[in-house]
Write a protein that holds these residues in place. Structure first.
Motif, PDB file in Angstrom:
ATOM      1  N   HIS A  26       0.819  -1.208   0.000  1.00 10.91           N
ATOM      2  CA  HIS A  26       0.000   0.000   0.000  1.00 10.91           C
ATOM      3  C   HIS A  26       0.858   1.266   0.000  1.00 10.91           C
ATOM      4  O   HIS A  26       0.660   2.156  -0.828  1.00 10.91           O
ATOM      5  CB  HIS A  26      -0.940   0.001   1.209  1.00 10.91           C
ATOM      6  CG  HIS A  26      -1.832   1.199   1.255  1.00 10.91           C
ATOM      7  ND1 HIS A  26      -2.953   1.317   0.466  1.00 10.91           N
ATOM      8  CD2 HIS A  26      -1.749   2.349   1.979  1.00 10.91           C
ATOM      9  CE1 HIS A  26      -3.527   2.494   0.706  1.00 10.91           C
ATOM     10  NE2 HIS A  26      -2.813   3.123   1.623  1.00 10.91           N
ATOM     11  N   LEU A  27       1.804   1.346   0.933  1.00  7.17           N
ATOM     12  CA  LEU A  27       2.625   2.558   1.029  1.00  7.17           C
ATOM     13  C   LEU A  27       3.614   2.655  -0.125  1.00  7.17           C
ATOM     14  O   LEU A  27       4.074   3.747  -0.457  1.00  7.17           O
ATOM     15  CB  LEU A  27       3.338   2.612   2.379  1.00  7.17           C
ATOM     16  CG  LEU A  27       2.404   2.761   3.584  1.00  7.17           C
ATOM     17  CD1 LEU A  27       3.190   2.718   4.888  1.00  7.17           C
ATOM     18  CD2 LEU A  27       1.597   4.048   3.495  1.00  7.17           C
ATOM     19  N   ARG A  29       3.028   2.564  -3.096  1.00  7.32           N
ATOM     20  CA  ARG A  29       2.461   3.326  -4.213  1.00  7.32           C
ATOM     21  C   ARG A  29       2.953   4.766  -4.212  1.00  7.32           C
ATOM     22  O   ARG A  29       3.015   5.405  -5.254  1.00  7.32           O
ATOM     23  CB  ARG A  29       0.935   3.309  -4.137  1.00  7.32           C
ATOM     24  CG  ARG A  29       0.368   1.922  -4.326  1.00  7.32           C
ATOM     25  CD  ARG A  29      -1.138   1.919  -4.212  1.00  7.32           C
ATOM     26  NE  ARG A  29      -1.625   0.547  -4.246  1.00  7.32           N
ATOM     27  CZ  ARG A  29      -2.646   0.109  -3.552  1.00  7.32           C
ATOM     28  NH1 ARG A  29      -3.324   0.924  -2.771  1.00  7.32           N
ATOM     29  NH2 ARG A  29      -3.014  -1.142  -3.635  1.00  7.32           N
ATOM     30  N   LYS A  30       3.278   5.283  -3.012  1.00  2.00           N
ATOM     31  CA  LYS A  30       3.723   6.676  -2.916  1.00  2.00           C
ATOM     32  C   LYS A  30       5.102   6.822  -2.296  1.00  2.00           C
ATOM     33  O   LYS A  30       5.678   7.899  -2.306  1.00  2.00           O
ATOM     34  CB  LYS A  30       2.731   7.485  -2.081  1.00  2.00           C
ATOM     35  CG  LYS A  30       1.393   7.647  -2.766  1.00  2.00           C
ATOM     36  CD  LYS A  30       0.521   8.617  -2.024  1.00  2.00           C
ATOM     37  CE  LYS A  30      -0.778   8.821  -2.780  1.00  2.00           C
ATOM     38  NZ  LYS A  30      -1.604   9.840  -2.203  1.00  2.00           N
ATOM     39  N   ALA A  31       5.624   5.742  -1.722  1.00  2.00           N
ATOM     40  CA  ALA A  31       6.928   5.791  -1.054  1.00  2.00           C
ATOM     41  C   ALA A  31       7.808   4.674  -1.610  1.00  2.00           C
ATOM     42  O   ALA A  31       7.313   3.703  -2.183  1.00  2.00           O
ATOM     43  CB  ALA A  31       6.755   5.607   0.454  1.00  2.00           C
ATOM     44  N   GLU A  32       9.106   4.819  -1.423  1.00  2.00           N
ATOM     45  CA  GLU A  32      10.025   3.765  -1.846  1.00  2.00           C
ATOM     46  C   GLU A  32      10.051   2.673  -0.782  1.00  2.00           C
ATOM     47  O   GLU A  32      10.063   2.955   0.418  1.00  2.00           O
ATOM     48  CB  GLU A  32      11.432   4.344  -2.021  1.00  2.00           C
ATOM     49  CG  GLU A  32      12.435   3.329  -2.514  1.00  2.00           C
ATOM     50  CD  GLU A  32      13.833   3.901  -2.691  1.00  2.00           C
ATOM     51  OE1 GLU A  32      14.763   3.090  -2.846  1.00  2.00           O
ATOM     52  OE2 GLU A  32      13.998   5.128  -2.659  1.00  2.00           O
ATOM     53  N   VAL A  44       9.865   7.316   4.091  1.00  2.00           N
ATOM     54  CA  VAL A  44       8.841   8.358   4.189  1.00  2.00           C
ATOM     55  C   VAL A  44       9.572   9.676   4.420  1.00  2.00           C
ATOM     56  O   VAL A  44      10.154   9.881   5.482  1.00  2.00           O
ATOM     57  CB  VAL A  44       7.870   8.085   5.361  1.00  2.00           C
ATOM     58  CG1 VAL A  44       6.841   9.189   5.469  1.00  2.00           C
ATOM     59  CG2 VAL A  44       7.195   6.733   5.208  1.00  2.00           C
ATOM     60  N   VAL A  76       2.297   7.928   9.654  1.00  2.00           N
ATOM     61  CA  VAL A  76       1.980   7.270   8.381  1.00  2.00           C
ATOM     62  C   VAL A  76       1.935   5.754   8.561  1.00  2.00           C
ATOM     63  O   VAL A  76       0.942   5.100   8.214  1.00  2.00           O
ATOM     64  CB  VAL A  76       2.997   7.666   7.278  1.00  2.00           C
ATOM     65  CG1 VAL A  76       2.855   6.779   6.057  1.00  2.00           C
ATOM     66  CG2 VAL A  76       2.831   9.130   6.905  1.00  2.00           C
ATOM     67  N   HIS A  80      -1.775   3.544   9.250  1.00  2.00           N
ATOM     68  CA  HIS A  80      -2.140   2.570   8.218  1.00  2.00           C
ATOM     69  C   HIS A  80      -2.238   1.165   8.815  1.00  2.00           C
ATOM     70  O   HIS A  80      -3.188   0.437   8.530  1.00  2.00           O
ATOM     71  CB  HIS A  80      -1.142   2.596   7.059  1.00  2.00           C
ATOM     72  CG  HIS A  80      -1.390   3.697   6.090  1.00  2.00           C
ATOM     73  ND1 HIS A  80      -0.883   4.965   6.263  1.00  2.00           N
ATOM     74  CD2 HIS A  80      -2.102   3.727   4.941  1.00  2.00           C
ATOM     75  CE1 HIS A  80      -1.280   5.723   5.257  1.00  2.00           C
ATOM     76  NE2 HIS A  80      -2.024   5.000   4.437  1.00  2.00           N
TER      77      HIS A  80
END
Length: 99
Positions: A26-27, A29-32, A44, A76, A80
């Motif tokens: 899930h994370l 998608r926006k984070a490495e 993050v 974050v 989640h």
């Protein structure tokens, strides 16, 4: 030498591997997300969190360059995980090591 802020949370669960996979997916998608010898690291901002799967526990090791960044990483990752684990009543309680 730059200061590093750290904290840790040990989340009791019999599904640690599943939750680690779900968080990383899930994370990611926006984070490495990086695979490391001990587990998976989610980056993050200028910090990150290492997810370490144990027996009946998912260990979260957060670190960042500032207190503010550490708070962001904790929020974050922790929020989640608690949302994903609502049915299992997962609770993330961060502990900061003594200086």
């Amino acid at each position: 030498m730059a200061e590093t802020w750290t904290s840790r949370a040990d989340v009791a669960t019999d599904a640690a591997e599943r939750y680690a996979e779900q968080l990383a997916s899930h994370l990611g998608r926006k984070a490495e997300v990086r695979d490391e010898p001990e587990g998976r690291r989610i980056l993050v901002g200028d910090g990150g969190c290492l997810l370490v799967v144990g027996e009946a526990v998912l260990e979260l090791r957060a670190e960042a360059a500032s207190a503010e960044s550490l708070t962001r990483v904790q929020h974050v990752v922790g929020s989640h995980l608690e949302r994903f684990g609502q049915r299992d009543a997962l609770v993330v309680t961060w502990r900061t090591p003594a200086p």
